[in-house]
Scaffold this active site. Structure first.
Site, PDB file in Angstrom:
ATOM      1  CG  ASP A  82     -25.480  -7.524   2.111  1.00  0.00           C
ATOM      2  OD1 ASP A  82     -24.488  -8.192   2.497  1.00  0.00           O
ATOM      3  OD2 ASP A  82     -26.556  -8.059   1.781  1.00  0.00           O
ATOM      4  CG  ASN A 122     -22.386 -10.773   9.800  1.00  0.00           C
ATOM      5  OD1 ASN A 122     -22.336  -9.548   9.735  1.00  0.00           O
ATOM      6  ND2 ASN A 122     -23.143 -11.474   8.954  1.00  0.00           N
TER       7      ASN A 122
HETATM    8  C1  IPE Z   1     -25.998  -7.583   7.015  1.00  0.00           C
HETATM    9  O1  IPE Z   1     -25.586  -8.346   5.956  1.00  0.00           O
HETATM   10  C2  IPE Z   1     -24.855  -7.337   7.979  1.00  0.00           C
HETATM   11  C3  IPE Z   1     -23.820  -6.423   7.498  1.00  0.00           C
HETATM   12  C4  IPE Z   1     -23.814  -5.772   6.385  1.00  0.00           C
HETATM   13  C5  IPE Z   1     -22.716  -6.223   8.421  1.00  0.00           C
HETATM   14  P1  IPE Z   1     -25.759  -9.934   5.945  1.00  0.00           P
HETATM   15  O2  IPE Z   1     -25.139 -10.417   4.714  1.00  0.00           O
HETATM   16  O3  IPE Z   1     -25.254 -10.508   7.229  1.00  0.00           O
HETATM   17  O4  IPE Z   1     -27.342 -10.082   5.928  1.00  0.00           O
HETATM   18  P2  IPE Z   1     -28.231 -11.320   5.463  1.00  0.00           P
HETATM   19  O5  IPE Z   1     -27.672 -12.552   6.131  1.00  0.00           O
HETATM   20  O6  IPE Z   1     -28.143 -11.404   3.965  1.00  0.00           O
HETATM   21  O7  IPE Z   1     -29.617 -10.966   5.910  1.00  0.00           O
HETATM   22  C1  IPE Z   2     -21.388  -7.478   3.893  1.00  0.00           C
HETATM   23  O1  IPE Z   2     -21.044  -8.248   2.795  1.00  0.00           O
HETATM   24  C2  IPE Z   2     -20.292  -7.403   4.906  1.00  0.00           C
HETATM   25  C3  IPE Z   2     -20.515  -8.233   6.105  1.00  0.00           C
HETATM   26  C4  IPE Z   2     -21.600  -8.873   6.390  1.00  0.00           C
HETATM   27  C5  IPE Z   2     -19.404  -8.347   7.028  1.00  0.00           C
HETATM   28  P1  IPE Z   2     -21.284  -9.803   2.770  1.00  0.00           P
HETATM   29  O2  IPE Z   2     -20.077 -10.489   3.299  1.00  0.00           O
HETATM   30  O3  IPE Z   2     -22.540 -10.163   3.476  1.00  0.00           O
HETATM   31  O4  IPE Z   2     -21.413 -10.071   1.237  1.00  0.00           O
HETATM   32  P2  IPE Z   2     -22.523 -10.957   0.513  1.00  0.00           P
HETATM   33  O5  IPE Z   2     -23.838 -10.413   0.928  1.00  0.00           O
HETATM   34  O6  IPE Z   2     -22.314 -12.361   0.984  1.00  0.00           O
HETATM   35  O7  IPE Z   2     -22.254 -10.761  -0.917  1.00  0.00           O
HETATM   36 MG    MG Z   3     -24.485 -10.220   2.874  1.00  0.00          MG
END
Ligand code: IPE
Ligand code: IPE
Ligand code: MG
EC number: 2.5.1.-
Length: 265
Positions: A42, A90
């Site tokens: 993340d 997502n």
């Molecule tokens: C979790 O991250 C999913 C992945 C890393 C693929 P998110 O960014 O989707 O999680 P939340 O929404 O902060 O809980």
């Molecule tokens: C994790 O990084 C990757 C996916 C969820 C695909 P994020 O895209 O959630 O990045 P942040 O958490 O918004 O910084």
């Molecule tokens: Mg994230």
């Protein structure tokens, strides 16, 4: 599954196997190694935005971390490394970001095939997968076919994955077996549930790592983390280095796991 698991004293970064990565000279993490590590990768978007870059640049940089982490898992002969690539939630994100993530996944599979073979990595996808677009699915199938006979670390990519969705799909499968194949409800136990999950046959998750500073599970491997050790870091995924992975493994080795029992004297 790997049977020759390195002990603490083994040189797990075998000097006879030259590696082009500078990380090959890194010290061996101390303590027992986990069999199965799962990572919530993340913080890509925040990493990029903090540098005045578009969010997708964070995803692009995140792929480099995937490469390094996978290489290290294979060097350490971990049994399995599960990476959370896209959650079932997502899909709420803008189409442009999702399209880019799909493009990255496809590119990764095409470019990484040779390395996956060289590193003897097995490859599994968990999650819906069937909802991915045709072009991505084709590369998923090609890469899996190519890695079919590998025997090393299992790289598990969680794509369009949700823990609740996985449990609901397993439940559906069991109910169908009960209705159509005479499966007795009395025979449904934890083992049978586990055998009907996408992670069927994998070791339980020993260590769950989350980068990006948030301390939550975000619908990842809900069943499989029942006795996992958790390790969080403020660092975003693009800046997660081999040293951080090593630190997580060393910390894991120092934890006392009781599994509901008592520590033996
Ligand atoms: C979790 O991250 C999913 C992945 C890393 C693929 P998110 O960014 O989707 O999680 P939340 O929404 O902060 O809980
Ligand atoms: C994790 O990084 C990757 C996916 C969820 C695909 P994020 O895209 O959630 O990045 P942040 O958490 O918004 O910084
Ligand atoms: Mg994230």
């Amino acid at each position: 599954m790997s049977t020759s698991r390195p002990s603490n004293s083994d040189n797990i970064l075998n000097p006879e196997t030259p590696s082009t990565s500078p990380a090959a000279a890194d010290p061996t993490p101390e303590g027992n190694l986990p069999r199965h590590v799962a990572i919530i990768m993340d913080g890509n978007g925040r990493w990029a935005q903090g540098r005045g870059l578009p969010r997708i640049e964070g995803h692009r940089r995140g792929v480099a971390t995937v490469r390094r982490t996978t290489e290290m898992a294979s060097r350490l002969k971990l049994e399995a490394l599960t990476l959370y690539c896209l959650s079932s939630e997502n899909w709420k994100r803008p189409k442009t970001e999702l399209d880019f993530l799909m493009h990255l996944l496809r590119q990764y599979l095409i470019e990484e095939r040779r390395t996956l073979l060289e590193q003897n990595l097995r490859l599994r996808f968990i999650g819906r997968v069937d909802r991915l677009d045709e072009k991505v699915l084709r590369e998923v199938e090609r890469t899996q076919k190519l890695c079919r006979d590998n025997t090393g670390t299992e790289l598990v990519l969680a794509v369009d994955y949700g823990g609740r969705d996985e449990i609901a799909r397993a439940t559906r499968r069991l109910v169908t077996k009960a209705l159509e194949e005479g499966l007795s409800p009395d025979s449904i136990d934890e083992k049978l549930v586990a055998e009907n999950l996408d992670t069927q046959g994998l070791a339980e998750v020993d260590l769950m790592i989350r980068t990006g500073g948030d301390m939550r599970i975000s619908n990842f491997l809900l069943w499989q983390v029942s006795y996992a050790e958790f390790w969080f870091t403020q660092k975003c995924w693009p800046e997660f280095e081999d040293e951080d992975f090593q630190q997580a493994l060393t910390d894991f080795g120092e934890r006392t796991r009781r599994f509901g029992g008592l520590v033996p004297n």
